[in-house]
Every structure is written in structure tokens, then in C-alpha cells.
Scaffold this active site. Sequence first.
Site, PDB file in Angstrom:
ATOM      1  N   HIS A   1     -11.736  -5.138   8.391  1.00 49.40           N
ATOM      2  CA  HIS A   1     -12.366  -4.907   7.087  1.00 49.40           C
ATOM      3  C   HIS A   1     -13.598  -4.018   7.250  1.00 49.40           C
ATOM      4  O   HIS A   1     -14.530  -4.119   6.474  1.00 49.40           O
ATOM      5  CB  HIS A   1     -12.802  -6.234   6.448  1.00 49.40           C
ATOM      6  CG  HIS A   1     -11.688  -7.064   5.917  1.00 49.40           C
ATOM      7  ND1 HIS A   1     -10.924  -7.880   6.714  1.00 49.40           N
ATOM      8  CD2 HIS A   1     -11.186  -7.204   4.660  1.00 49.40           C
ATOM      9  CE1 HIS A   1     -10.013  -8.510   5.963  1.00 49.40           C
ATOM     10  NE2 HIS A   1     -10.156  -8.112   4.720  1.00 49.40           N
TER      11      HIS A   1
ATOM     12  N   GLU B   1       0.814  -1.213   0.000  1.00 51.06           N
ATOM     13  CA  GLU B   1       0.000   0.000   0.000  1.00 51.06           C
ATOM     14  C   GLU B   1       0.851   1.269   0.000  1.00 51.06           C
ATOM     15  O   GLU B   1       0.491   2.268  -0.624  1.00 51.06           O
ATOM     16  CB  GLU B   1      -0.962   0.013   1.191  1.00 51.06           C
ATOM     17  CG  GLU B   1      -2.190  -0.879   1.007  1.00 51.06           C
ATOM     18  CD  GLU B   1      -1.900  -2.359   1.177  1.00 51.06           C
ATOM     19  OE1 GLU B   1      -0.791  -2.697   1.654  1.00 51.06           O
ATOM     20  OE2 GLU B   1      -2.764  -3.187   0.837  1.00 51.06           O
TER      21      GLU B   1
HETATM   22  C1  LIG Z   1      -1.825  -5.070   3.926  1.00 58.87           C
HETATM   23  C2  LIG Z   1      -2.898  -5.799   3.216  1.00 58.87           C
HETATM   24  N1  LIG Z   1      -3.222  -5.462   1.959  1.00 58.87           N
HETATM   25  C3  LIG Z   1      -4.201  -6.110   1.297  1.00 58.87           C
HETATM   26  C4  LIG Z   1      -4.900  -7.116   1.897  1.00 58.87           C
HETATM   27  C5  LIG Z   1      -6.033  -7.824   1.153  1.00 58.87           C
HETATM   28  N2  LIG Z   1      -5.683  -9.229   0.896  1.00 58.87           N
HETATM   29  C6  LIG Z   1      -6.033 -10.213   1.759  1.00 58.87           C
HETATM   30  S1  LIG Z   1      -5.375 -11.708   1.324  1.00 58.87           S
HETATM   31  C7  LIG Z   1      -4.675 -11.037  -0.086  1.00 58.87           C
HETATM   32  C8  LIG Z   1      -3.864 -11.909  -0.987  1.00 58.87           C
HETATM   33  C9  LIG Z   1      -2.819 -12.610  -0.188  1.00 58.87           C
HETATM   34  O1  LIG Z   1      -1.981 -13.352  -1.024  1.00 58.87           O
HETATM   35  P1  LIG Z   1      -0.767 -14.135  -0.392  1.00 58.87           P
HETATM   36  O2  LIG Z   1       0.006 -13.264   0.526  1.00 58.87           O
HETATM   37  O3  LIG Z   1      -0.009 -14.745  -1.526  1.00 58.87           O
HETATM   38  O4  LIG Z   1      -1.431 -15.274   0.516  1.00 58.87           O
HETATM   39  P2  LIG Z   1      -2.379 -16.455   0.059  1.00 58.87           P
HETATM   40  O5  LIG Z   1      -3.773 -15.981   0.269  1.00 58.87           O
HETATM   41  O6  LIG Z   1      -2.066 -16.777  -1.361  1.00 58.87           O
HETATM   42  O7  LIG Z   1      -2.045 -17.594   0.952  1.00 58.87           O
HETATM   43  C10 LIG Z   1      -4.935  -9.669  -0.168  1.00 58.87           C
HETATM   44  C11 LIG Z   1      -4.458  -8.784  -1.256  1.00 58.87           C
HETATM   45  C12 LIG Z   1      -4.552  -7.425   3.221  1.00 58.87           C
HETATM   46  N3  LIG Z   1      -5.197  -8.375   3.901  1.00 58.87           N
HETATM   47  N4  LIG Z   1      -3.563  -6.767   3.855  1.00 58.87           N
END
Ligand SMILES: Cc1ncc(C[n+]2csc(CCOP(=O)(O)OP(=O)(O)O)c2C)c(N)n1
Lengths: 323, 323, 317, 317
Positions: B126, B59
Amino acid sequence: MQMTYLEAIADALRVEMRRDERVFMIGEDIGTYGGAFKLTKGFLDEFGPSRIIDAPISEAAIIGASIGAALNGMRPVAEMQFMDFVTNGFNQIVTVAGTTAYRWAIPVPMVVRGPSGGGVGANPFHSRNSEAWFVHATGIKVVCPAFPDDAKGLMMASIRDNDPVVFYEHKGLYRKIKGDVPEGEYIVPLGKARVVRQGSDVSVICYGSAVHMALAAAEAVAAEGINVEVVDIRTLVPFDEETVLASVRKTGRAVVAHEAVLTGGFGGEIAARIADKAFSYLDAPVKRVAAFDAPTPFAPTLEQAVLPNSDIIANTIRATCSF
Amino acid sequence: MQMTYLEAIADALRVEMRRDERVFMIGEDIGTYGGAFKLTKGFLDEFGPSRIIDAPISEAAIIGASIGAALNGMRPVAEMQFMDFVTNGFNQIVTVAGTTAYRWAIPVPMVVRGPSGGGVGANPFHSRNSEAWFVHATGIKVVCPAFPDDAKGLMMASIRDNDPVVFYEHKGLYRKIKGDVPEGEYIVPLGKARVVRQGSDVSVICYGSAVHMALAAAEAVAAEGINVEVVDIRTLVPFDEETVLASVRKTGRAVVAHEAVLTGGFGGEIAARIADKAFSYLDAPVKRVAAFDAPTPFAPTLEQAVLPNSDIIANTIRATCSF
Amino acid sequence: MLRYMIMAREFDTAMLRLYRQGKAFGGVYSQLGNEAVSVGSALALDRTKDVLFPMHRNIGGHFVFGQTLDQLMLNHLARQGSQMRGTDGTGHYADPALRIYGNVSHLGAMIPVAAGFSLADKLRGVTTVSMTYIGDGGAQVGEVHEALNFASVHKIPLILIIENNQYAYSTPNSMEFACERLSDRAVGYGMAGATIDGTDVELVYTTCSEAVDHARKGLGPTLIETVTMRMRGHAEHDDFSYVPKELLEEWSAKDPVERYIDRLIDDGVVTREETDELRASILNDMIASIDRALEHPWPAAEEGLKNVFMSTAGEGH
Amino acid sequence: MLRYMIMAREFDTAMLRLYRQGKAFGGVYSQLGNEAVSVGSALALDRTKDVLFPMHRNIGGHFVFGQTLDQLMLNHLARQGSQMRGTDGTGHYADPALRIYGNVSHLGAMIPVAAGFSLADKLRGVTTVSMTYIGDGGAQVGEVHEALNFASVHKIPLILIIENNQYAYSTPNSMEFACERLSDRAVGYGMAGATIDGTDVELVYTTCSEAVDHARKGLGPTLIETVTMRMRGHAEHDDFSYVPKELLEEWSAKDPVERYIDRLIDDGVVTREETDELRASILNDMIASIDRALEHPWPAAEEGLKNVFMSTAGEGH
Ligand SMILES: Cc1ncc(C[n+]2csc(CCOP(=O)(O)OP(=O)(O)O)c2C)c(N)n1
Ligand SMILES: Cc1ncc(C[n+]2csc(CCOP(=O)(O)OP(=O)(O)O)c2C)c(N)n1
Ligand SMILES: [Mg+2]
Ligand SMILES: [Mg+2]
């Protein structure tokens, strides 16, 4: 014992560190160097590097690690070299520290402290008064002392508190304000305002550097026969509404003052509460004195134009009293 | 044309991107996926990957890069997947974006937008309503639309504005609220409140989701003969004090409502200004309705207990009118 | 190059003099030891096309990018006529016409901004290299990570120089990071990286020129660690007694300015007399410029109440 | 190990069933494909001494650390009796008695916290290994950088597993980072690092055990990238149509649970009948536990108004 505001804070930290092994400090340049303001001078020698931790320039890690240590039973005190840099660890405070009690019912006893405020010719990035952000964050206590004894007593209470505390030290008061400070253990409970000047005509509700402006303003208008009560709220969360309302109900008039910018500042909250809960007692509208809504500028001429001062408070008192 | 609140925002973005090459979007999963709420569905196909930029989960980089692009003449629109995550880019907004006009007199025309607010069974991370932080940051405009037409018109105004804007979209309104929205270019200027219901007995000053609560409350008390005026301020910065004061001077009573937690919220600022500047017109204290000072909890029973609703507003209106 | 090296050095001399006279206002951050990094890197850019995001020890770059002495001093001392109207001082100003965008105090905060500046031109199909800087301490800030990763994924022509001058305020390298070379981080971002002697201006120049070429070819960002020594305190209030004397002695043998002058003399390009004269004349100009700046009053108070916003509405700029 | 692998898998089956029945509340994040990482890593810890900071795809670790089915379901479904009183749900809870500290939604935010937890014990002279996790997407968050660097400088016994399951929500690796292996970042922090196949639970276990040993010896943190595939959408609302079918097919041949069961059968440790029976009985238990949880009402409304603070004053806890 006579101490400066800075010495009083250092004293509180020293007393608590001697008394309680769980207390440790972490920050940038707090060890060998003794801190940018030399507040922790001598601490490294006395407490050693495992309790006076020099951290990399990583405010989020400093605050986050403090949260983790607090979850694990310690009582960390994290220094922001300037409170302005708390914006880099903001997420840790509001997202993690401020929600943990609510979610997990596990205490996060930690203090984030550092120098804040303007009036010393710093610049827009070394002068911010950001306390209102944390007031609106939930789960965070916010402390803004104005006097050496309070600075000590509130620091000790903050360290012993079971909730995360953001502790604002006004850098302009560090060496300018001296006062008598009790030795050894000295606790000023969080959530209790202090009537620093008794008066009957108008109440000035304020905190931090604005308390000193208010006292000077009170002196200035005293000659004109206006008898000002000055209430230093000392802690914004918890907020001692009772003492504030009692004062305003007595005087019937209120001026709210702080150094932070006006709009969205804690002064709005105070004024709103007074105007609501002391409505029938008010003989005049509640006025606010605060900084102009701008960053704190660098050049002294500009800085004076932006920040509040005792003349503005005095004039506001006069206007309120002649409403 | 009938559109949901979400469609209206998408429409504004589409119209501006077609009209002005300088406008581009950046965020997480906004391209192929079309955004977590599918708000940018189809955008990648229409505008291509250089104007719909899928960024890593960063972000601060997303907002910082937007600032840099804005300094270089573009008009970026940065999406926070949930507005809660703006805490990770907080420093970029308050330290860099919010001080640049003041220091450098160079415009930073950018919008940070995303879904905020609770009531949909999300969780404490959220659901936050954080608009008051930016109100108190200096140099940042803050927009919180309640209706589809305003959402569109204010988004277009925000994109065309020369200052950084944080644009709060209430996720609970995204698909729930439909309304007539003008096609093509449609601008609602920043800084103008909207009287969404005319009344004579009491003014409810509100924004975002609280506007819908206020309208429901107004209907509820109408049967009892209370004639409520509802003023949707729409933008917090700039704040249309005139319209608010005019309404309160007319009705003599005011209730201020928002979904954000009470303490330190923008409601305090509004109430303080009303209580000050409409002092002599007030027949009752200015009351506030807001969320209980807690994170927004997950379980529906708890969430209902924490968030404000139309019943509370209705009761507050009744109390105010019988003061 | 020689001229800029000497300007960077004598700027320091002049500011130090001012500080000792008690006339400086705000922190005085010495460039001493960092001249080669600042000058060599800025010279590697095309100042009609590229863009400089300097940090607090990069005044050399300001000169390279065409900043006049008088303007610089007004900005530094925040006097009436400064480009920031007194809202800020030191090197924090922007001069868009000269393609200089100063820093903010928050370390690392301008790196994503620099990346975004170049991104904007990339979207227009233009390659604008952004050169920016961070210290051995500031490199630990989270935004640096986000910015580098972002720049590498999007192949943004960004060059980040980590000015490793051994100390971050009082904190030595050993307490700031645990890797061997800070450029080791380049691998973790999939970008080019190098660690070089930051006291050798020609080496800095050639290394940065390669990074500029790399960026112009669309190959993305580069991370360069320049190893130097901060030869004075963090700012002038700091007596830097935490720095071992031997370390300072060791490094003073590698003084970037003296070293470069010696080389030029050895190569017969200049004579000692010429360089001494140049130094004296530059220092004189600086002092004169400072004196002129100090004759300017502080900016008018009402400037403080202006320009928090650019507009309430409106389009374009 | 087998039991936990199956529990992790069948938890998914059970939650998916619930989602399809429309009875789930909040996001349902599948573990499918990540069971080996979660189980193998948690088993490498000493659960009487060490501490687990799991993420959203690490339910396997909760079981390893002794969480009962009933408690887990109550927490997940945020029913009365849950450890969070309904203030939060899914895997976000803490169970200090079991040494489990859940995550928050903000990716990366708990990594400095995990480091601080171990730091506290380090100050007491005790070595407590913190094991925590982040995704291929979350690894780009600035706080991850600060936490790893901090942990390495202070030699904190932290293990961070980067669960590279190819996607961050809809975003593929190529748009999240540009390095070859995410463990390449370990060098930049001066810490140990490795990239391993995350579908092989025994490999995960041995690699993590080495990292635990390393940490116990006071040698500091380790960064382990486990390569897997997220076999379902980000959460159940996501049809993951952006994932190429071939990729899913390719990875389904490496299903961590099937693979481990096959190996055990090949080695003659168990029979297919036994594992089928175990699966069925575990799934049954899960469904029964979910049913019991769903019989619990939502927590009482007044819980929402409690405990924003622990105290207004007071000492110790
Ligand atoms: C700081 C932040 N930005 C955005 C989000 C929204 N978000 C939640 S899970 C996700 C994707 C996560 O991907 P990854 O880190 O690869 O984990 P995975 O779900 O694939 O295990 C996003 C963008 C968040 N939770 N926290
Ligand atoms: C985010 C942030 N934290 C703390 C500071 C306070 N601070 C200013 S300069 C400095 C030391 C910087 O050291 P380094 O990055 O090595 O740069 P150098 O001064 O050595 O060139 C510190 C801690 C800051 N400006 N920003
Ligand atoms: Mg340094
Ligand atoms: Mg992933």
C-alpha cells in the site's frame, strides 16, 4: 563447443535439469511442441511431463505456481512464450516474488525466461525490451546475456540463485550468434560485467543485442583511430558498477547503449552513476543510444527507424571523442 | 480558496464532470462509500450511478473498460483504490492504452488515478511509488503533483488530454498539505515544471512528496548561506527538460530527489539528462536522493530507514555545494 | 452469406500462396475451419450500430463489416497506405468508420476493452452490441474472467465467442481446461451461454442473433462456445504434426464452407458451377489485390517516429 | 474446536480493544462472523502434511495450525521479534515450520502460489493439500480464474474457500457478481464445488474434510463458497453504515460462536459456566500477550535495509 545462443540456453537448462531434480520447467507449448522457438525440443522425452509442464495460457498462474513451487523447495524455470506476455504475470513477479525474501526471509529460487527484443519484424507485442521495469521493482534479479557462453553460464547461475531472476533472451540473437561454449557445468556469476573489447579512448557500456551493435561500431571507428572499450554488463541486477566505473575512469568517455526505449531505460541509471561517480574523470558528457520512445513497429522500414543500430553508436562514439 | 490536496483533486473531478458529460468515474467503493479516502464523497448523489460506477474488484476490467469507453468517445477516470493495485491492470495500460495512438491514431483519453507512496505506516503493498514503470512504457503520460493547486490543475489537464494518463496522488499529502486553489476551471498544462523556490547555489529537481522534503531541506541549509532552487517537475511524461536544464545551468549544481526507490527510478533519467546536456555547466556531480532499494516496510522505524527525508536531502545539498 | 464464406476461405488460399512464395511478412494465421464462426457471428450484428472486435481467425467478419479487399491487404501486409502506417500488420488494425477494432497479440486483453466500448454507449442510453472472440486457449487468461464478470454485473451488451478449435498452438483442450463445455462458465457469471457446432454457419448465425436480441433487450452478455477444428498449424511455420491425422480427417468431413455450399446446392439455391465460379473470381480478386498491395512500398521510415501520443494537450476529438 | 472458535472470537475482542485505545497500528480486520469458516476449514487439514494460506479474516486457522499467542501478536503488531522483522504486519507472515504462508494485500495473488506449493509436492509424488481463501469481492480478480483452471487441469490438491460475507469493503454481492452461487464457477473449471452455511463450524469441517479426501485421492481441487456475514466494517475505520441494520440483526441470530456453544451446551458437552470461563481466560491471555508484545520495541531500523535478496549466488536452501 560451438553453439548458437539458443543452443547454449537449452544446454544450460538440460545440464541443470539432469543435475538437480528440483529444477523443472513450466510454460506454454514447451512439451510436445518443444517451444515456439524449439528451445526445449527433446526435453519432454528426456524429462517427462512432470518436469516439462505444458500450462494453459495463464501467465499469472505460470509465474504464481512457480513462486509457490519455489517456496516449497523447487527451482522452477517459467517460460514466457514471448517476454512481452510477462505483463500478464507482472503482479506475481513484482508483488509476490520480489517482496518475499524481504518479508519472509524465505528464498524464491525461480527463473522467468523468454525471448525479448526486436529487429526481427515481429510487432509491437512481440518485441518489447522490458528489463528496466524489473530493475525498479526491488528483489528481482535481471539478466540480459549477449553471447552463447554467457547465456549458458548466466542461466546456470540464475537457476542456482536463491532469488527470483527475470532472464531476457534476445530472440534476434537466438540463431544469429554462435560461439564457443564450455560443456557441462559452467557458471557465470550474476553481477559481473565483462569487458568484451579492450580500448583506451571511450567506453561503450551496453548489454544484450546492443553489445553486438557496439562491437560493430567499435570496428567501424577503429579505422579512424578510435580505440573503443566495450563493457557488456550482462546483469542489470546485480549491477557491476565497479567494472563500469573502472573502464570509464580509464577512458574518460562513455557511451551507454541498449535496445530498449531511451526514456526511463536502464541506460539512464548507468549514465547517472557514471556521471556521478566518475565525474572528475569525464572528458565528455555521457551519451546514450537507445530506441526511440515508441512501441516497436511492424514494417521493417519503421522498425529500423525506431531501433538503435551500430551506425548510431559509431556516430555517438565519434561525437563523444571529439567533444 | 484553501483546500487540501485531496479536496483539490475532488474539486477538479467535480468541475470536469459538471462541465463535460463524457467524463465518468469507475473504481472500487467510489460510489456509496465515497472511496477509501472519501475523495469521491457526495459524487454518487450528484452524478448518479451511471457516472460514478462501482466496479467489482477487477483492476484489469476497470482499466480495460475505461480504454474501451475512451475509444468510444468518453473520458473515463479510473480509480485504483491504492495505486499499488495497478499491477493487476498493468497489461491493459502498457499493452493496450499505451500503444493505441501509435497503432490506430485513435485517442484514448483516460486517467488512471489513485493514492501512492509511503510514509504513513501502510505496508509494502500500500506504499509503492511505481511511476517510473509507466515512464518506460511508451505512450503513457505520468503526472505526480505535489501541491493542491497543481493537483487540481493537472487533473483537469489530464482529463482533457487526448492520451492515457497515470495520475499519482501521494496519500501522505492528501490531508497534510493545504493551499490556495483557484475555483472553477483551472488548468496546469502537462509538461511544464514549476520552480517552487528560487535559488542560485544548487538546484533540487524533484516531484511529489520529495518536493516537500526538498523545500524543508532548502530552509534548513538557507541558514548556512546555501541558496537552493527547487524545481518541481510535476509531470514525468512529458518531461520539461528545458526548465530543469535552465535551472542547473544557472546554479551549476544539481540534486535529484524522489520517494521511489533509487535504482531504475526516474531520477536516473533526470540525472543522466542533466549530466549530458548541462555537462559544461556542472561544478559538482549530480547526486540523487531516493528510497533504499527495498519494498516499503510496515514498522515505522524501518519505514523511516528506507524512505528519503529532508535531512538526507539537506546533507546531499551540503556535500554537493562543498564539492 | 455465401459470398463471405467463400471470401474467408479464399483469403486463406491467397495468403497461403503468398506464404509459399516467401512473400508474406509476419505470421500467417489460417482461418481454415473457422469461417462459419467468423461470418455467421458478424452477420448477426447490425453493422451500422454494433461493433466488431475480431481476433486472428476472424477475417470473415472484416468482410462482413464492409472492409474492402485492397484496404484489408494493405493492412495485413503493412504497406504504405495501410491504416496503421506500418506500425502493425495482420488483423490488428482498427477502422472506426466501419466499426471494426482489431486485436492486440496479448490474448484476452481486448475483451474488457470491448465491454468498455459498449459501456460508453450504455451510459449514453444507446445499446451497442460488442461482438468479440477468444480461443480455447486464450479463454484461460485472467482478463477474460474479469471482463465477463464485469459485463454481467453491469448488463453490458457484450457477446464473447469462444472459438474452440481443439488446439491452442500445440496445446490440446485437455491441457487447457477441465470443464466439459467452455460455455459452462456462463453460469458462473450469471449470463446466458451456449455451446454449438461452429462449422454450421446458419446455426452460428441464429445462435448469435438470439444473443444479439438478448443484449438489445438489456439482458446482458452471452458466452457462446463454437466447436470447430483448426485445420492447419497455429501459423504457417507450424507443421501441426502434434494433431492426430484421424482428427483432421474427421473434421474435414465437416468443412464449414463445403458444407454450406452443399446445402445451398441441395436446396437448389445455387449450382456447383456458380459456386466454383464465385470461388475462382474471388480468389482472383484477392490475388490481384495482394499484388496491388505488394506494389506499395513499405511505409516511410519517419512514420515510425510519429504519433506515440495524440497531443500534448487539447480537448475533444 | 471450541477452544479455537473462542480464540478466533476473543482475538477480535482484544484487537478491537487495542484499536479503541489507539494503540493498534495498520488496519484492524475483524473476524466477527467468519470464525466457523476459518476454524472448521483449518481443522479439516492434517497440519503435519498440509499447508495453510490464510487471508485477512482467518486468524482462527493460525491458532489451529499451532501459532502461539505471543508469536502471533508480535507478528500482528510488527514488533521486534516478529517473524517479519517489522517489514510487514497483521496476518501477512509466513511460518514455514508451522506450514502457514500468509497473504499479500493484492487480493487473489496468493492463489496461484498456493497451487504451486502443492504442485511441487505433486512432482515429488507427495500429496499436500493447500487450503486457501478469497472473499466475495476478491473472487473477481483474474488471477483467481487462472489459478483455479490451472489447478483443475493439473489436478492439484487445492481447496479454495470463497468467504462470501455479503460485502467487499462497501460493495454488496449484487455489484460484485451476477451468478447465483459463487460455487457455480466450479463447473466452469471442471472441479468439485459446494455452497454452504459458513456459520456452522461442523458443517464447514465436514464439507472441507470431504474436499480434503477428494484432493488426497488425486481428484483435484474443490471450490467451496461459505456464506456468512461480515459483522463489522471492512476494517475498524469503517462505520459500515452502508449495511442495512436488519441484515446485521438477521445474521447476529446465526452468530457462529454462540451457535456452536449453544449446541454444545444443548448436547450436554459443556456448561455455560465453562464456556464463559474459557472465554474470559482466553481473552485474558490475549490481552496479556498483546501487552507483552507492546513492550517489545519497534524493530531496529537497520532491519529495513536487509534481506531484499537472499543471496547473490549459492545453491540450495
Ligand atoms: C487486487 C486488489 N484490489 C483492491 C484491493 C483493495 N481491497 C482490500 S480488501 C477489499 C475488499 C475485499 O472484499 P472481499 O474480497 O469480499 O473480502 P472481505 O474483506 O469481505 O473478507 C478491497 C477492495 C486489494 N487489496 N487488492
Ligand atoms: C497472453 C498471451 N500469452 C501467450 C500468447 C502466445 N500465443 C499466441 S496465440 C497462442 C495460442 C492461442 O490458442 P487459442 O486461444 O486456442 O486460439 P487459436 O489460435 O487456436 O485460434 C499463444 C499461446 C499470447 N498471444 N498472449
Ligand atoms: Mg484454439
Ligand atoms: Mg467480502
